[in-house]
Scaffold this motif. Structure first.
Motif, PDB file in Angstrom:
ATOM      1  N   UNK A 170       0.827  -1.210   0.000  1.00 31.91           N
ATOM      2  CA  UNK A 170       0.000   0.000   0.000  1.00 31.91           C
ATOM      3  C   UNK A 170       0.862   1.261   0.000  1.00 31.91           C
ATOM      4  N   UNK A 171       2.041   1.193   0.649  1.00 29.40           N
ATOM      5  CA  UNK A 171       2.945   2.348   0.656  1.00 29.40           C
ATOM      6  C   UNK A 171       3.511   2.598  -0.738  1.00 29.40           C
ATOM      7  N   UNK A 172       3.959   1.531  -1.397  1.00 28.96           N
ATOM      8  CA  UNK A 172       4.493   1.666  -2.760  1.00 28.96           C
ATOM      9  C   UNK A 172       3.400   2.153  -3.705  1.00 28.96           C
ATOM     10  N   UNK A 173       2.200   1.605  -3.583  1.00 26.56           N
ATOM     11  CA  UNK A 173       1.082   2.032  -4.440  1.00 26.56           C
ATOM     12  C   UNK A 173       0.784   3.513  -4.249  1.00 26.56           C
ATOM     13  N   UNK A 174       0.813   3.967  -3.002  1.00 26.84           N
ATOM     14  CA  UNK A 174       0.544   5.371  -2.701  1.00 26.84           C
ATOM     15  C   UNK A 174       1.595   6.274  -3.333  1.00 26.84           C
ATOM     16  N   UNK A 175       2.855   5.855  -3.279  1.00 26.05           N
ATOM     17  CA  UNK A 175       3.942   6.666  -3.847  1.00 26.05           C
ATOM     18  C   UNK A 175       3.868   6.703  -5.373  1.00 26.05           C
ATOM     19  N   UNK A 176       3.455   5.590  -5.982  1.00 27.47           N
ATOM     20  CA  UNK A 176       3.264   5.582  -7.434  1.00 27.47           C
ATOM     21  C   UNK A 176       2.102   6.491  -7.810  1.00 27.47           C
ATOM     22  N   UNK A 177       1.034   6.457  -7.020  1.00 25.17           N
ATOM     23  CA  UNK A 177      -0.115   7.331  -7.275  1.00 25.17           C
ATOM     24  C   UNK A 177       0.298   8.801  -7.233  1.00 25.17           C
ATOM     25  N   UNK A 178       1.202   9.142  -6.325  1.00 30.43           N
ATOM     26  CA  UNK A 178       1.666  10.535  -6.220  1.00 30.43           C
ATOM     27  C   UNK A 178       2.335  11.011  -7.505  1.00 30.43           C
ATOM     28  N   UNK A 179       3.006  10.091  -8.208  1.00 26.56           N
ATOM     29  CA  UNK A 179       3.634  10.460  -9.486  1.00 26.56           C
ATOM     30  C   UNK A 179       2.581  10.966 -10.454  1.00 26.56           C
ATOM     31  N   UNK A 180       1.386  10.368 -10.377  1.00 28.74           N
ATOM     32  CA  UNK A 180       0.304  10.728 -11.285  1.00 28.74           C
ATOM     33  C   UNK A 180      -0.476  11.946 -10.814  1.00 28.74           C
ATOM     34  N   UNK A 181      -0.728  12.036  -9.525  1.00 26.71           N
ATOM     35  CA  UNK A 181      -1.594  13.109  -9.015  1.00 26.71           C
ATOM     36  C   UNK A 181      -0.835  14.383  -8.666  1.00 26.71           C
ATOM     37  N   UNK A 182       0.414  14.243  -8.228  1.00 25.02           N
ATOM     38  CA  UNK A 182       1.203  15.415  -7.838  1.00 25.02           C
ATOM     39  C   UNK A 182       2.233  15.818  -8.885  1.00 25.02           C
ATOM     40  N   UNK A 183       2.642  14.858  -9.711  1.00 25.61           N
ATOM     41  CA  UNK A 183       3.665  15.133 -10.710  1.00 25.61           C
ATOM     42  C   UNK A 183       4.998  14.527 -10.321  1.00 25.61           C
ATOM     43  N   UNK A 184       5.963  14.630 -11.232  1.00 24.62           N
ATOM     44  CA  UNK A 184       7.304  14.103 -10.977  1.00 24.62           C
ATOM     45  C   UNK A 184       8.157  15.231 -10.409  1.00 24.62           C
ATOM     46  N   UNK A 185       8.336  15.195  -9.104  1.00 11.41           N
ATOM     47  CA  UNK A 185       9.108  16.231  -8.432  1.00 11.41           C
ATOM     48  C   UNK A 185      10.491  15.705  -8.066  1.00 11.41           C
ATOM     49  N   UNK A 186      11.440  16.622  -7.842  1.00 10.63           N
ATOM     50  CA  UNK A 186      12.793  16.193  -7.462  1.00 10.63           C
ATOM     51  C   UNK A 186      12.827  15.738  -6.012  1.00 10.63           C
ATOM     52  N   UNK A 187      13.862  15.018  -5.626  1.00 10.84           N
ATOM     53  CA  UNK A 187      14.041  14.687  -4.206  1.00 10.84           C
ATOM     54  C   UNK A 187      14.416  15.946  -3.430  1.00 10.84           C
ATOM     55  N   UNK A 188      14.318  15.868  -2.138  1.00  7.51           N
ATOM     56  CA  UNK A 188      14.707  16.992  -1.281  1.00  7.51           C
ATOM     57  C   UNK A 188      16.235  17.044  -1.218  1.00  7.51           C
ATOM     58  N   UNK A 189      16.809  18.093  -1.788  1.00  7.11           N
ATOM     59  CA  UNK A 189      18.275  18.212  -1.812  1.00  7.11           C
ATOM     60  C   UNK A 189      18.765  19.325  -0.893  1.00  7.11           C
ATOM     61  N   UNK A 190      17.878  19.795  -0.021  1.00  9.48           N
ATOM     62  CA  UNK A 190      18.300  20.806   0.946  1.00  9.48           C
ATOM     63  C   UNK A 190      18.217  22.212   0.396  1.00  9.48           C
ATOM     64  N   UNK A 191      19.056  23.071   0.928  1.00  8.35           N
ATOM     65  CA  UNK A 191      19.019  24.495   0.611  1.00  8.35           C
ATOM     66  C   UNK A 191      19.280  24.762  -0.869  1.00  8.35           C
ATOM     67  N   UNK A 192      18.527  25.704  -1.408  1.00  8.29           N
ATOM     68  CA  UNK A 192      18.705  26.109  -2.800  1.00  8.29           C
ATOM     69  C   UNK A 192      20.064  26.776  -2.970  1.00  8.29           C
ATOM     70  N   UNK A 193      20.796  26.365  -4.002  1.00  9.98           N
ATOM     71  CA  UNK A 193      22.139  26.896  -4.246  1.00  9.98           C
ATOM     72  C   UNK A 193      22.168  27.715  -5.532  1.00  9.98           C
ATOM     73  N   UNK A 194      23.126  28.632  -5.586  1.00  9.31           N
ATOM     74  CA  UNK A 194      23.404  29.341  -6.837  1.00  9.31           C
ATOM     75  C   UNK A 194      24.562  28.610  -7.497  1.00  9.31           C
TER      76      UNK A 194
END
Length: 661
Positions: A170-194
């Protein structure tokens, strides 16, 4: 709540307090309170009130954006597994320093989904400290201290101490569903850098050749990667637009096109123009003297010579831009000329700091662990490439406020950049704690004879000729497959361009960048194996499945909210887990700046999808009429999620996506 959001809240509260105070004063004036010299006029109060309310709304919007940003990260299932075991191992063995967290995907389904191999290493570390230890006992203790979580379905010990992990469906299914409903977002890489990326860097008055191909392609993809995760990226093209060669080019321009000041000269073929001026420079002493005189006048910014210089640069820029447009590459030109006035500041700064040494009339600087010094000032008082590169790194840190500097330059320049970065650290410009600075080196492009890629006559291959040949080959390949019979003219052109430029980029990026690679149109245009042609065909096939079922992407996104993504079939489960590897691939690329990792993942995802599609019907049609009879929505959603991940990967690599091919 982050420190930034906390500050927003405090500022908001102060703004609201100011508004209430101002509104009270306004109301008092309306109620007849006398207006004294200390009481602001009503219009002033209203203006101030409006400003504060605007400020308040801006602050509230900032908080909302910050919260949305926090929610828009794609979690990594592997990172979750690592985090859980990290907690357990530290709890179980608090006295073991740097206990290894060894997590790998399981090789066979019967062993679960992931495997923790830390028990054997920890057991050995305990024995080294003189403590009796058995790997299975270590594994047992790790399992006992696993925290409650929503990731593990069950864990079990196997063999000498392996811990097999079975994920919750159910956890894997939920995460796959997020790809469809929320979009393909990047992982959390911390503070935004220049991030300042130096790449491509051709020389003015010379045509771009195959030697510029790798820097351009790799640099653009690194920029796309950093932009995807949310960094602020500055794409710099450090072109060679200054130096001795411009003296001979200007002198030749004055002779060949004496009316250049009033009429733009027709010097479209800069390569030929350069060769003519170089021959005169080598053969004619009087011309050589004029060329040197021209350099002096140019460096003193004489208006006439600056105009000639600008004309030559503009012709080159137009040629470069045609290449960049074909490859979908964007850059900001900031050539060597940009840093000319800054080099004097660099010399003064290094002199004041006592970092320069006299050496036979030169001024040199030593960098740690580098055996060859940098020549900062020549014996004649002139500057060198070392000086301009020092000026560039200083400017990128101090003026551009770069947190992360990336130089995409061939591997042969490794020692030079080691010296530049080392000198910049000695000068105090680079703080190793605050700044990440690295040279992204790469190997050379080889011909199919395994020698440096050249034309049959032995000349360097012009990049425009290479691209043109690729277009012709891709066009012929598509027509051989009779795609011109089913695609419109615009669709055929889009498919051709996507294939040829995608194949050229992918052939480069799919090889480990530090190695040389063989350039072969036959191999890169092959639609079998790990090539862009294969992946693009696979992508268009996946997109066609939804079209055949008469579903749009918007309809599938809506359906994902209510459809049960069971992933019960073993091939569905394998594909679902493969989709969730994407964030860890992105994280790995950011750490190492090796882009072939993404290419390997996309190929794995594509082949995993093929296994799924061959075993699991997504749509079933009536054999007689060809009409769609049954749609297995949860499988159609897996197709959509796969296409979305692939499209995101293509974008990072700089490949164009097309729906029909």
């Amino acid at each position: 709540m982050s420190a930034d959001i906390s500050e927003y809240v405090h500022r908001t509260e102060r703004a609201e307090a100011e508004i209430k105070s101002l509104e009270a004063e306004i109301q008092a004036i309306r109620d007849g309170a006398p207006v004294t010299e200390s009481t602001p006029k009503l219009d002033q109060l209203r203006t101030e009130n409006s400003k504060l309310k605007y400020r308040l709304n801006q602050l509230k919007r900032s908080i909302e954006m910050e919260q949305q940003k926090a929610d828009c990260h794609m979690p990594s299932i592997c990172d979750m597994v690592i985090s859980i075991f990290n907690f357990s191992i530290k709890t179980s063995f608090p006295d073991v320093k740097n206990a290894p967290i060894l997590i790998t995907p399981s090789t066979q389904p019967k062993y679960g989904d992931y495997q923790c191999n830390s028990a054997m290493s920890i057991s050995q570390m305990l024995k080294t400290e003189g403590k009796k230890s058995n790997p299975r006992d270590v594994a047992k203790l790790i399992i006992e201290n696993l925290p409650e979580n929503e990731v593990f379905e069950k864990v079990e010990i196997a063999g000498p101490g392996f811990i097999n992990v079975h994920l919750r469906r159910d956890t894997v299914c939920s995460m796959v569903r997020d790809i469809l409903t929320k979009g393909v977002f990047p992982p959390n890489v911390g503070k935004r850098k220049r991030v300042v990326v130096d790449f491509s860097s051709p020389n003015i008055a010379k045509e771009m050749h195959v030697g510029h191909l790798r820097s351009t392609i790799i640099g653009d993809s690194i920029c796309r990667l950093c932009e995807f995760v949310g960094h602020d990226v500055v794409r710099l093209n450090h072109v060679g637009d200054w130096g001795t060669q411009f003296g001979m080019l200007i002198a030749h321009l004055q002779d060949k096109f004496p009316n250049y000041k009033t009429e733009s000269p027709p010097i479209g073929d800069l390569q030929a123009f350069y060769k003519e001026s170089k021959k005169r420079f080598d053969d004619d002493e009087s011309f050589k003297k004029r060329a040197y005189d021209s350099v002096v006048k140019l460096q003193n910014y004489d208006p006439e010579y600056m105009k000639a210089w600008n004309l030559i640069c503009d012709v080159s820029r137009k040629e470069f831009q045609r290449i960049y447009e074909r490859l979908d590459v964007n850059l900001i030109e900031r050539g060597e000329s940009f840093y000319q006035d800054l080099m004097g500041e660099v010399v003064k700064s290094l002199t004041d700091a006592g970092l320069l040494e006299e050496d036979d009339g030169r001024k040199i600087m030593w960098a740690p662990d580098v055996k060859i010094p940098l020549t900062v000032v020549k014996s004649d008082g002139g500057y060198t490439y070392d000086t301009s590169d020092l000026a560039a790194v200083r400017h990128r840190i101090q003026e551009e406020k770069g947190d992360w500097l990336i130089y995409v330059v061939d591997g042969g320049q490794g020692t030079h950049f080691q010296a530049i970065f080392g000198a910049a650290k000695r000068a105090g410009w680079i703080d190793p704690i605050k700044h990440r600075v690295e040279h992204v080196g790469f190997g050379v492009v080889l011909g199919e004879d395994k020698k440096k890629f050249k034309t049959r006559s032995g000349d360097t291959v012009r990049l425009v000729d290479l691209l043109d040949e690729g277009v012709n080959r891709a066009d012929a390949k598509l027509k051989d497959r009779e795609r011109h019979l089913v695609l419109s003219e615009d669709e055929l052109k889009a498919a051709r361009d996507a294939v040829v430029y995608g194949c050229i980029k992918y052939a480069d990026l799919s090889h480990k960048r530090t190695l040389d690679y063989v350039f072969s149109f036959d191999k890169m245009l092959d639609d079998r194996g790990n090539t862009a042609a294969y992946l693009l065909y696979a992508y268009t096939r996946i997109r066609s499945i939804a079209r055949n079922a008469n579903f749009t992407s918007q309809q599938l996104t809506k359906a994902a909210l209510t459809t049960d993504l069971s992933l019960n079939h073993e091939k569905e489960w394998k594909l679902g887990k493969c989709l969730l590897k994407f964030p860890e691939i992105v994280t790995k690329m950011l750490e190492e700046l090796y882009l072939h990792v993404l290419c390997e993942y996309l190929y794995e995802l594509s082949t995993t999808f093929t296994e799924f599609y061959d075993c699991c019907y997504c749509i079933e049609k009536d054999k007689q009429t060809g009409e769609v009879k049954t749609v297995h929505m949860h499988r159609l959603l897996l197709c959509e999620a796969t296409a979305n991940i692939m499209a995101t990967g293509f974008k990072i690599l700089g490949l164009r996506t097309i729906s029909r091919m």
